[in-house]
Design an enzyme around this catalytic site. Structure first.
Site, PDB file in Angstrom:
ATOM      1  N   CYS A   1      44.736  86.406  76.344  1.00 62.73           N
ATOM      2  CA  CYS A   1      45.119  86.243  77.756  1.00 62.73           C
ATOM      3  C   CYS A   1      46.340  85.338  77.733  1.00 62.73           C
ATOM      4  O   CYS A   1      46.365  84.343  76.984  1.00 62.73           O
ATOM      5  CB  CYS A   1      43.967  85.599  78.528  1.00 62.73           C
ATOM      6  SG  CYS A   1      44.409  84.975  80.165  1.00 62.73           S
TER       7      CYS A   1
ATOM      8  N   CYS B   1      50.645  90.052  81.285  1.00 67.39           N
ATOM      9  CA  CYS B   1      49.235  89.822  81.612  1.00 67.39           C
ATOM     10  C   CYS B   1      48.425  90.891  80.896  1.00 67.39           C
ATOM     11  O   CYS B   1      48.643  92.088  81.129  1.00 67.39           O
ATOM     12  CB  CYS B   1      49.074  89.926  83.126  1.00 67.39           C
ATOM     13  SG  CYS B   1      47.375  89.834  83.696  1.00 67.39           S
ATOM     14  N   ASN B   2      47.525  90.469  80.036  1.00 68.62           N
ATOM     15  CA  ASN B   2      46.700  91.437  79.293  1.00 68.62           C
ATOM     16  C   ASN B   2      45.813  92.235  80.244  1.00 68.62           C
ATOM     17  O   ASN B   2      45.608  93.436  80.064  1.00 68.62           O
ATOM     18  CB  ASN B   2      45.803  90.699  78.295  1.00 68.62           C
ATOM     19  CG  ASN B   2      46.592  90.056  77.177  1.00 68.62           C
ATOM     20  OD1 ASN B   2      46.777  90.644  76.125  1.00 68.62           O
ATOM     21  ND2 ASN B   2      47.085  88.853  77.404  1.00 68.62           N
TER      22      ASN B   2
HETATM   23  N1  DGL Z   1      47.046  86.009  82.246  1.00 69.53           N
HETATM   24  C1  DGL Z   1      46.196  87.108  82.410  1.00 69.53           C
HETATM   25  C2  DGL Z   1      45.871  87.852  81.127  1.00 69.53           C
HETATM   26  O1  DGL Z   1      46.662  87.814  80.212  1.00 69.53           O
HETATM   27  C3  DGL Z   1      45.097  87.127  83.412  1.00 69.53           C
HETATM   28  C4  DGL Z   1      44.242  85.953  83.641  1.00 69.53           C
HETATM   29  C5  DGL Z   1      43.517  86.142  84.934  1.00 69.53           C
HETATM   30  O2  DGL Z   1      44.203  86.302  85.946  1.00 69.53           O
HETATM   31  O3  DGL Z   1      42.273  86.173  84.923  1.00 69.53           O
HETATM   32  O4  DGL Z   1      44.894  88.533  81.038  1.00 69.53           O
END
Ligand code: DGL
Length: 280
Positions: A194, A80-81
């Protein structure tokens, strides 16, 4: 000084995301490291993280990692970024003996691929606001002063993926409002900043055709993980390939449905709260 905890190659790898986005990273890890037992934890009770404060994302990420460490994992992949940007330093401080791998938007690979020098970056507001991300941009601007980045928060997109609406009209029209202005300004490359966004590739192609080349770092993250495990002598070469163990902090049924939809895998998912003993 405390003695570092020795890890064994047979321990599982914990992969965590705010929800189903990290499945895009898990898919690559499974492909490149088929002998590694994997536990995937989706914090679906608290998703999305993108518009929450840094402090809350950090607290939620630490809870998730704490749970994974209790399952006796040897490595933590923050797929998760947003969680990486807000919490990876705190996670490394809490778990100094664990290999901790994070993800960040692929601005570096985008630089080498863009021909127009205009690069769109789609990420959560939280990632774009983070000190870590701002530092990365500053370094790259210094290295490549002519490159122009267009930053766009993908508000609403992760939630649509969570709801199984990645192929819906609503998703395509929201995406259009983000992508068309970038293309009008000459962007030829789009960073998927993301982990939910690789699941929007069909919708993006529908909007942009071949006008945007997409940068997804999940393959590189899996390669990096493999390299780091090898370096530490932690690569599992003995276990037989198995399906990852899926865990949700809210609805296991919904997670199983999403795994089927996004990864074409029929699995059983489990509730985080019901597991206190190591599942593997
Ligand atoms: N999948 C996540 C990312 O890479 C977060 C998305 C979220 O929860 O808003 O940032």
């Amino acid at each position: 000084m405390t003695t570092p905890k020795a890890m064994s190659s047979t321990q599982a790898i914990g992969v965590f995301d705010s929800g189903v986005g990290g499945l895009s990273v898990l898919r690559e890890i499974s492909a490149q490291l088929p002998n590694e037992p994997l536990i995937y934890l989706a914090d679906t009770a608290c998703t999305p993280y993108g518009e929450k404060s840094k402090e809350i994302v950090q607290a939620l990420s630490l809870i998730a990692c704490h749970w994974l460490v209790k399952q006796n994992v040897k490595a933590l992949v923050i797929a998760c970024n947003t969680a990486t940007a807000s919490a990876i330093d705190a996670i490394r401080t809490c778990y100094p003996d664990h290999l901790v791998i994070g993800v960040e938007p692929g601005l570096k690979p985008a630089l080498t691929r863009s021909k127009t020098g205009v690069i769109g970056v789609l990420a959560t507001q939280n990632t774009l606001n983070s000190i870590k991300f701002k530092r990365l941009v500053k370094t790259l601007r210094y290295q490549s002063p002519k490159t122009r980045f267009i930053f766009q928060a993908g508000e609403g997109l992760a939630l649509l993926v969570e709801q199984g609406k990645a192929h819906s009209k609503a998703c395509e029209s929201l995406l259009s409002t983000y992508l068309l202005p970038m293309m009008e300004q000459g962007a030829d490359t789009l960073v998927l900043g993301c982990t939910h966004y690789p699941f929007l590739v069909d919708a993006i192609h529908h909007i942009a055709g071949s006008r945007l080349q997409l940068i997804d770092t999940s393959e590189a993250v899996a390669q990096h993980l493999k390299h780091k495990l090898t370096e530490r002598g932690l690569l599992n070469t003995t276990a037989l390939p198995s399906t990852p163990y899926f865990v949700s902090s809210s609805s296991p049924t919904h997670l199983a449905e999403m795994v089927k939809k996004l990864l074409y895998l029929s699995v059983q998912a489990h509730a985080m709260q019901s597991l206190s003993d190591p599942p593997l």
